[in-house]
Design a protein around this motif. Structure first.
Motif, PDB file in Angstrom:
ATOM      1  N   SER A  26      16.966   1.707   4.327  1.00  0.00           N
ATOM      2  CA  SER A  26      15.997   0.549   4.619  1.00  0.00           C
ATOM      3  C   SER A  26      14.817   0.977   3.639  1.00  0.00           C
ATOM      4  CB  SER A  26      15.480   1.105   5.903  1.00  0.00           C
ATOM      5  OG  SER A  26      14.395   0.280   6.321  1.00  0.00           O
ATOM      6  N   LEU A  27      14.564   0.026   2.870  1.00  0.00           N
ATOM      7  CA  LEU A  27      13.504  -0.007   2.100  1.00  0.00           C
ATOM      8  C   LEU A  27      12.136  -0.592   3.084  1.00  0.00           C
ATOM      9  CD1 LEU A  27      12.114   0.021  -1.021  1.00  0.00           C
ATOM     10  CD2 LEU A  27      12.680  -2.487  -1.012  1.00  0.00           C
ATOM     11  N   ASN A  28      11.145   0.148   3.126  1.00  0.00           N
ATOM     12  CA  ASN A  28      10.216  -0.280   3.952  1.00  0.00           C
ATOM     13  C   ASN A  28       8.975  -0.415   3.066  1.00  0.00           C
ATOM     14  OD1 ASN A  28      11.221   0.324   6.690  1.00  0.00           O
ATOM     15  ND2 ASN A  28      11.944   1.895   5.653  1.00  0.00           N
ATOM     16  N   LEU A  29       8.218  -1.567   2.905  1.00  0.00           N
ATOM     17  CA  LEU A  29       6.847  -1.800   2.106  1.00  0.00           C
ATOM     18  C   LEU A  29       5.721  -2.049   3.368  1.00  0.00           C
ATOM     19  CD1 LEU A  29       8.102  -4.408  -0.546  1.00  0.00           C
ATOM     20  CD2 LEU A  29       7.879  -1.860  -0.678  1.00  0.00           C
ATOM     21  N   TYR A  30       4.739  -1.262   3.165  1.00  0.00           N
ATOM     22  CA  TYR A  30       3.686  -1.389   4.024  1.00  0.00           C
ATOM     23  C   TYR A  30       2.319  -1.975   3.578  1.00  0.00           C
ATOM     24  CZ  TYR A  30       6.540   2.108   6.630  1.00  0.00           C
ATOM     25  OH  TYR A  30       7.589   2.632   7.156  1.00  0.00           O
ATOM     26  N   VAL A  72      13.862  -4.221   3.877  1.00  0.00           N
ATOM     27  CA  VAL A  72      15.103  -4.789   3.321  1.00  0.00           C
ATOM     28  C   VAL A  72      16.076  -3.573   3.649  1.00  0.00           C
ATOM     29  CG1 VAL A  72      16.485  -5.700   1.522  1.00  0.00           C
ATOM     30  CG2 VAL A  72      13.836  -6.174   1.545  1.00  0.00           C
ATOM     31  N   LEU A  73      17.376  -3.961   4.391  1.00  0.00           N
ATOM     32  CA  LEU A  73      18.367  -3.163   4.554  1.00  0.00           C
ATOM     33  C   LEU A  73      19.468  -3.278   3.672  1.00  0.00           C
ATOM     34  CD1 LEU A  73      18.645  -3.504   8.454  1.00  0.00           C
ATOM     35  CD2 LEU A  73      17.121  -2.132   7.340  1.00  0.00           C
ATOM     36  N   ALA A  74      19.773  -2.266   3.077  1.00  0.00           N
ATOM     37  CA  ALA A  74      20.985  -2.531   2.327  1.00  0.00           C
ATOM     38  C   ALA A  74      22.251  -1.408   2.387  1.00  0.00           C
ATOM     39  CB  ALA A  74      20.624  -2.064   0.656  1.00  0.00           C
ATOM     40  N   ALA A  75      23.467  -1.815   2.617  1.00  0.00           N
ATOM     41  CA  ALA A  75      24.641  -1.107   2.961  1.00  0.00           C
ATOM     42  C   ALA A  75      25.389  -0.761   1.645  1.00  0.00           C
ATOM     43  CB  ALA A  75      25.452  -1.466   4.123  1.00  0.00           C
ATOM     44  N   GLY A  76      25.864   0.409   1.265  1.00  0.00           N
ATOM     45  CA  GLY A  76      26.693   0.691   0.351  1.00  0.00           C
ATOM     46  C   GLY A  76      27.954   1.286   0.571  1.00  0.00           C
ATOM     47  N   ALA A 113       0.900  -1.102  -0.055  1.00  0.00           N
ATOM     48  CA  ALA A 113      -0.041   0.099  -0.074  1.00  0.00           C
ATOM     49  C   ALA A 113       0.828   1.198  -0.105  1.00  0.00           C
ATOM     50  CB  ALA A 113      -0.864   0.159   1.392  1.00  0.00           C
ATOM     51  N   GLN A 114       2.235   1.182   0.598  1.00  0.00           N
ATOM     52  CA  GLN A 114       2.978   2.328   0.360  1.00  0.00           C
ATOM     53  C   GLN A 114       4.462   1.869   0.475  1.00  0.00           C
ATOM     54  OE1 GLN A 114       1.728   5.783   2.457  1.00  0.00           O
ATOM     55  NE2 GLN A 114       3.895   6.556   2.662  1.00  0.00           N
ATOM     56  N   VAL A 115       5.378   2.418  -0.019  1.00  0.00           N
ATOM     57  CA  VAL A 115       6.618   2.435   0.235  1.00  0.00           C
ATOM     58  C   VAL A 115       7.451   3.648   0.643  1.00  0.00           C
ATOM     59  CG1 VAL A 115       7.221   3.023  -2.314  1.00  0.00           C
ATOM     60  CG2 VAL A 115       8.734   1.698  -1.073  1.00  0.00           C
ATOM     61  N   MET A 116       8.402   3.295   1.348  1.00  0.00           N
ATOM     62  CA  MET A 116       9.236   4.448   1.906  1.00  0.00           C
ATOM     63  C   MET A 116      10.614   4.019   2.024  1.00  0.00           C
ATOM     64  SD  MET A 116       6.902   6.462   4.976  1.00  0.00           S
ATOM     65  CE  MET A 116       7.893   7.997   4.440  1.00  0.00           C
ATOM     66  N   ILE A 117      11.720   4.816   1.422  1.00  0.00           N
ATOM     67  CA  ILE A 117      12.802   4.565   1.641  1.00  0.00           C
ATOM     68  C   ILE A 117      13.658   5.649   2.588  1.00  0.00           C
ATOM     69  CG2 ILE A 117      15.049   4.258   0.540  1.00  0.00           C
ATOM     70  CD1 ILE A 117      13.410   3.496  -2.005  1.00  0.00           C
ATOM     71  N   PHE A 118      14.216   5.155   3.599  1.00  0.00           N
ATOM     72  CA  PHE A 118      14.863   5.837   4.690  1.00  0.00           C
ATOM     73  C   PHE A 118      16.500   5.732   4.364  1.00  0.00           C
ATOM     74  CE2 PHE A 118      11.056   5.604   6.928  1.00  0.00           C
ATOM     75  CZ  PHE A 118      10.717   6.911   6.999  1.00  0.00           C
TER      76      PHE A 118
END
Length: 229
Positions: free
Chosen positions: A130-134, A120-124, A33-38
């Protein structure tokens, strides 16, 4: 084949302003329903993307309060900061919730419409995101390959993104919606924004409503918090 075409389109637009459209199409295939990337640093959190696919379904997601300092109580914050470059982790919230304070869990998970979440957490080399799917209901989606692919695509895009003239979360908006939000962020009233854009004040209200719906926010204050670098 449609999924592969979407991934290829994201890769082709990585680091460019055209990235948001194909990326959001891929996100919609998860049913979120929503995506947020922090994005996180040692003393700061910022929102890089916010898109609500069901206007009003999740409200403001309390993003403003999260960015004001609540992120420090988020177990994901410590987890992603401890990751090595190139590492990716999917989050099991059933296990993670026991590490949340009671106040944090009540504020960000007990609210209606916020009970389902996949992260899902990703380190570069430069960024940790943090990719957050709600979801509208309980956690029915366990993640899977697509969420991991989305996180890697997002990390690649934001690490190579060229300098833009507007805050990252506004990338998901149309040109008019973005222009209205930029006017608001500049402290302008609706009448001044209408004059600048050569549209009616009523149109400014319409574009503002559409922008807020897409961003999953409900107030001017939330817009400022969301767009804070």
């Amino acid at each position: 084949m449609e999924l592969l075409a979407g991934i290829e389109a994201c890769m082709a637009q990585s680091g460019r302003e055209g990235f948001a459209a194909p990326f959001l199409e891929l996100v919609q295939q998860t049913g979120a329903a929503q995506v947020m990337i922090f994005a996180y640093r040692s003393d700061h959190a910022a929102c890089f993307m916010s898109r609500n696919f069901r206007a009003g379904a999740l409200g403001s997601l309390l993003a403003a309060e999260y960015l004001e300092g609540w992120y420090r109580q988020d177990p994901l914050y410590g987890q992603v900061m401890a990751m090595a470059p190139g590492e990716l982790q999917s989050v099991d919230f059933a296990r993670l919730k026991k590490h949340m304070s009671a106040d944090y869990r009540q504020r960000f998970f007990a609210q209606p419409g916020l009970s389902g979440k996949t992260a899902v957490l990703a380190a570069g080399a430069r960024l940790r995101i943090s990719l957050n799917l709600y979801w509208d209901g309980p956690d029915e989606y366990a993640g899977g390959p697509l969420s991991a692919i989305l996180a890697r695509l997002a990390l690649q895009h934001f690490e190579t993104e060229r300098e833009r003239s507007y805050p990252a979360p506004l990338e998901v908006l149309s040109h008019r919606e973005r222009s209205v939000c930029l006017g608001i962020l500049a402290g302008k009233k609706a009448e001044q924004i209408a004059t600048d854009l050569e549209i009616a004040p009523s149109s400014v209200v319409t574009y503002r409503r559409r922008a807020y719906d897409k961003l999953g926010i409900s107030s001017r204050g939330s817009l400022f918090a969301l767009c804070r670098d």
